[in-house]
Design a protein around this motif. Structure first.
Motif, PDB file in Angstrom:
ATOM      1  N   VAL A  19       1.096  -1.781   0.380  1.00  0.00           N
ATOM      2  CA  VAL A  19      -0.133  -0.348  -0.304  1.00  0.00           C
ATOM      3  C   VAL A  19       0.998   1.551   0.405  1.00  0.00           C
ATOM      4  O   VAL A  19       0.306   1.669  -0.525  1.00  0.00           O
ATOM      5  CB  VAL A  19      -0.815   0.055   1.312  1.00  0.00           C
ATOM      6  CG1 VAL A  19      -1.888  -1.085   1.045  1.00  0.00           C
ATOM      7  CG2 VAL A  19      -0.267   0.103   2.021  1.00  0.00           C
ATOM      8  N   CYS A  20       2.014   1.411   0.887  1.00  0.00           N
ATOM      9  CA  CYS A  20       2.933   2.502   0.693  1.00  0.00           C
ATOM     10  C   CYS A  20       4.032   2.834  -0.591  1.00  0.00           C
ATOM     11  O   CYS A  20       4.587   3.044  -0.450  1.00  0.00           O
ATOM     12  CB  CYS A  20       4.028   2.345   1.996  1.00  0.00           C
ATOM     13  SG  CYS A  20       4.764   1.010   1.736  1.00  0.00           S
ATOM     14  N   GLY A  21       3.576   1.284  -1.528  1.00  0.00           N
ATOM     15  CA  GLY A  21       4.783   1.406  -3.049  1.00  0.00           C
ATOM     16  C   GLY A  21       5.588   1.330  -2.854  1.00  0.00           C
ATOM     17  O   GLY A  21       7.444   1.394  -3.239  1.00  0.00           O
ATOM     18  N   CYS A  73      -4.363   8.748  -2.589  1.00  0.00           N
ATOM     19  CA  CYS A  73      -4.417   9.904  -1.674  1.00  0.00           C
ATOM     20  C   CYS A  73      -4.178  10.865  -2.498  1.00  0.00           C
ATOM     21  O   CYS A  73      -3.406  11.555  -2.579  1.00  0.00           O
ATOM     22  CB  CYS A  73      -3.378   9.020  -0.108  1.00  0.00           C
ATOM     23  SG  CYS A  73      -4.813  10.652   0.964  1.00  0.00           S
ATOM     24  N   ASP A  74      -4.923  12.337  -1.788  1.00  0.00           N
ATOM     25  CA  ASP A  74      -4.582  13.561  -2.233  1.00  0.00           C
ATOM     26  C   ASP A  74      -3.620  13.831  -1.151  1.00  0.00           C
ATOM     27  O   ASP A  74      -2.626  15.132  -1.736  1.00  0.00           O
ATOM     28  CB  ASP A  74      -5.980  14.559  -2.492  1.00  0.00           C
ATOM     29  CG  ASP A  74      -6.684  13.842  -3.535  1.00  0.00           C
ATOM     30  OD1 ASP A  74      -5.797  13.589  -4.055  1.00  0.00           O
ATOM     31  OD2 ASP A  74      -8.018  13.814  -2.886  1.00  0.00           O
ATOM     32  N   ASN A  75      -3.058  13.897   0.053  1.00  0.00           N
ATOM     33  CA  ASN A  75      -2.703  13.656   0.975  1.00  0.00           C
ATOM     34  C   ASN A  75      -0.585  12.761   0.773  1.00  0.00           C
ATOM     35  O   ASN A  75      -1.198  12.791   2.019  1.00  0.00           O
ATOM     36  CB  ASN A  75      -3.219  13.755   2.382  1.00  0.00           C
ATOM     37  CG  ASN A  75      -2.371  14.615   3.373  1.00  0.00           C
ATOM     38  OD1 ASN A  75      -1.777  15.615   3.109  1.00  0.00           O
ATOM     39  ND2 ASN A  75      -2.835  14.189   4.561  1.00  0.00           N
ATOM     40  N   TRP A  81       3.702   9.283   6.641  1.00  0.00           N
ATOM     41  CA  TRP A  81       4.983   9.027   5.751  1.00  0.00           C
ATOM     42  C   TRP A  81       6.258   9.506   6.016  1.00  0.00           C
ATOM     43  O   TRP A  81       7.097   9.349   6.465  1.00  0.00           O
ATOM     44  CB  TRP A  81       4.630   9.236   4.778  1.00  0.00           C
ATOM     45  CG  TRP A  81       3.923   7.799   3.898  1.00  0.00           C
ATOM     46  CD1 TRP A  81       2.875   7.770   3.757  1.00  0.00           C
ATOM     47  CD2 TRP A  81       4.705   7.680   2.703  1.00  0.00           C
ATOM     48  NE1 TRP A  81       2.062   7.130   3.155  1.00  0.00           N
ATOM     49  CE2 TRP A  81       3.307   6.897   1.826  1.00  0.00           C
ATOM     50  CE3 TRP A  81       5.444   7.717   1.627  1.00  0.00           C
ATOM     51  CZ2 TRP A  81       3.205   6.018   1.003  1.00  0.00           C
ATOM     52  CZ3 TRP A  81       6.009   7.062   0.146  1.00  0.00           C
ATOM     53  CH2 TRP A  81       4.748   6.435  -0.112  1.00  0.00           C
ATOM     54  N   LEU A  82       5.649  11.167   6.603  1.00  0.00           N
ATOM     55  CA  LEU A  82       7.387  12.272   7.041  1.00  0.00           C
ATOM     56  C   LEU A  82       7.629  11.535   8.327  1.00  0.00           C
ATOM     57  O   LEU A  82       9.002  11.932   8.301  1.00  0.00           O
ATOM     58  CB  LEU A  82       6.401  13.261   6.626  1.00  0.00           C
ATOM     59  CG  LEU A  82       6.407  13.033   5.265  1.00  0.00           C
ATOM     60  CD1 LEU A  82       5.387  14.484   5.215  1.00  0.00           C
ATOM     61  CD2 LEU A  82       7.597  13.173   4.021  1.00  0.00           C
ATOM     62  N   ILE A  83       7.037  11.128   9.116  1.00  0.00           N
ATOM     63  CA  ILE A  83       7.215  12.018  10.990  1.00  0.00           C
ATOM     64  C   ILE A  83       6.960  10.105  11.604  1.00  0.00           C
ATOM     65  O   ILE A  83       7.907   9.209  11.584  1.00  0.00           O
ATOM     66  CB  ILE A  83       6.030  13.023  11.551  1.00  0.00           C
ATOM     67  CG1 ILE A  83       6.505  13.785  10.426  1.00  0.00           C
ATOM     68  CG2 ILE A  83       6.605  12.396  13.099  1.00  0.00           C
ATOM     69  CD1 ILE A  83       6.154  15.059  11.182  1.00  0.00           C
ATOM     70  N   TYR A  95      16.076   9.436   3.786  1.00  0.00           N
ATOM     71  CA  TYR A  95      14.905   8.727   3.890  1.00  0.00           C
ATOM     72  C   TYR A  95      13.431   9.336   2.388  1.00  0.00           C
ATOM     73  O   TYR A  95      12.737   8.830   1.961  1.00  0.00           O
ATOM     74  CB  TYR A  95      14.129   8.725   5.079  1.00  0.00           C
ATOM     75  CG  TYR A  95      12.903   8.552   5.339  1.00  0.00           C
ATOM     76  CD1 TYR A  95      12.428   6.677   5.212  1.00  0.00           C
ATOM     77  CD2 TYR A  95      11.679   9.874   5.659  1.00  0.00           C
ATOM     78  CE1 TYR A  95      11.261   7.526   4.974  1.00  0.00           C
ATOM     79  CE2 TYR A  95      10.288   9.036   5.613  1.00  0.00           C
ATOM     80  CZ  TYR A  95      10.297   7.610   5.841  1.00  0.00           C
ATOM     81  OH  TYR A  95       8.841   7.377   6.320  1.00  0.00           O
ATOM     82  N   PHE A  96      14.384  11.161   2.317  1.00  0.00           N
ATOM     83  CA  PHE A  96      13.014  11.515   1.272  1.00  0.00           C
ATOM     84  C   PHE A  96      13.162  10.641  -0.425  1.00  0.00           C
ATOM     85  O   PHE A  96      12.286  10.472  -0.435  1.00  0.00           O
ATOM     86  CB  PHE A  96      13.102  13.092   1.315  1.00  0.00           C
ATOM     87  CG  PHE A  96      12.643  13.318   3.004  1.00  0.00           C
ATOM     88  CD1 PHE A  96      11.713  13.742   2.369  1.00  0.00           C
ATOM     89  CD2 PHE A  96      13.741  14.426   3.657  1.00  0.00           C
ATOM     90  CE1 PHE A  96      11.148  14.436   4.176  1.00  0.00           C
ATOM     91  CE2 PHE A  96      13.272  14.875   4.755  1.00  0.00           C
ATOM     92  CZ  PHE A  96      12.035  15.157   4.989  1.00  0.00           C
ATOM     93  N   GLN A  97      14.514  10.537  -0.139  1.00  0.00           N
ATOM     94  CA  GLN A  97      14.314   9.371  -1.728  1.00  0.00           C
ATOM     95  C   GLN A  97      14.064   8.325  -1.681  1.00  0.00           C
ATOM     96  O   GLN A  97      13.226   8.005  -2.716  1.00  0.00           O
ATOM     97  CB  GLN A  97      16.360   9.621  -1.744  1.00  0.00           C
ATOM     98  CG  GLN A  97      17.257  10.767  -2.056  1.00  0.00           C
ATOM     99  CD  GLN A  97      18.862  10.378  -2.252  1.00  0.00           C
ATOM    100  OE1 GLN A  97      19.033   9.522  -1.892  1.00  0.00           O
ATOM    101  NE2 GLN A  97      19.119  11.365  -2.813  1.00  0.00           N
ATOM    102  N   GLU A  98      13.716   7.934  -0.472  1.00  0.00           N
ATOM    103  CA  GLU A  98      12.913   6.020  -0.618  1.00  0.00           C
ATOM    104  C   GLU A  98      11.745   6.852  -1.181  1.00  0.00           C
ATOM    105  O   GLU A  98      10.935   6.123  -1.722  1.00  0.00           O
ATOM    106  CB  GLU A  98      13.381   5.683   0.593  1.00  0.00           C
ATOM    107  CG  GLU A  98      12.656   4.722   0.657  1.00  0.00           C
ATOM    108  CD  GLU A  98      12.533   3.728   2.378  1.00  0.00           C
ATOM    109  OE1 GLU A  98      11.456   3.735   2.861  1.00  0.00           O
ATOM    110  OE2 GLU A  98      13.735   3.615   2.756  1.00  0.00           O
ATOM    111  N   ILE A  99      11.194   7.698  -0.253  1.00  0.00           N
ATOM    112  CA  ILE A  99       9.839   8.673  -0.421  1.00  0.00           C
ATOM    113  C   ILE A  99       8.985   9.201  -1.633  1.00  0.00           C
ATOM    114  O   ILE A  99       8.753   8.028  -2.371  1.00  0.00           O
ATOM    115  CB  ILE A  99       9.209   9.577   0.716  1.00  0.00           C
ATOM    116  CG1 ILE A  99       9.126   8.781   2.133  1.00  0.00           C
ATOM    117  CG2 ILE A  99       8.084  10.412   0.437  1.00  0.00           C
ATOM    118  CD1 ILE A  99       9.026  10.044   3.321  1.00  0.00           C
TER     119      ILE A  99
END
Length: 108
Positions: A19-21, A73-75, A81-83, A95-99
């Motif tokens: 669900v998170c890619g 999701c629009d958000n 995810w971020l925190i 982490y931001f590259q992974e996201i």
């Protein structure tokens, strides 16, 4: 959009996505070793103990909103995810590259 189940039999093994890619077979270290996938465990994956949870907050949120995955999701990416589910082993940059990679997987 790709379906979010690692157990969905109509998707080839290499294309199964959480669900998170995360592509189950090629990107999830635990898939096939520790467990059969997020869907099979209903989000009760082993790493959530590290954040004092019983169910993955991302999985729980997707199911609660009746979405196939976070890509609907629009958000995206949200604070979950971020925190809440930030991997403490990664630097912020990593982490931001992974996201970004996971979002790209969801949007393909």
């Amino acid at each position: 959009m790709k379906k979010s189940s690692c157990e969905n039999g109509d998707i080839k093994m290499s294309k199964r996505i959480t669900v998170c890619g995360v592509f189950c077979q090629s990107e999830c270290r635990a898939f096939g070793n520790e467990y059969a996938g997020c869907e099979a465990l209903e989000g009760k994956v082993s790493w959530v103990k590290q954040i004092d949870k019983f169910v993955c907050p991302i999985y729980d949120n997707v199911k609660e909103k009746a979405l196939q995955n976070c890509g609907e999701c629009d958000n995206l990416p949200c604070d979950i995810w971020l925190i809440e589910t930030k991997n403490p082993e990664l630097t912020d940059k990593e982490y931001f590259q992974e996201i970004a990679h996971r979002i790209d997987n969801l949007k393909k």
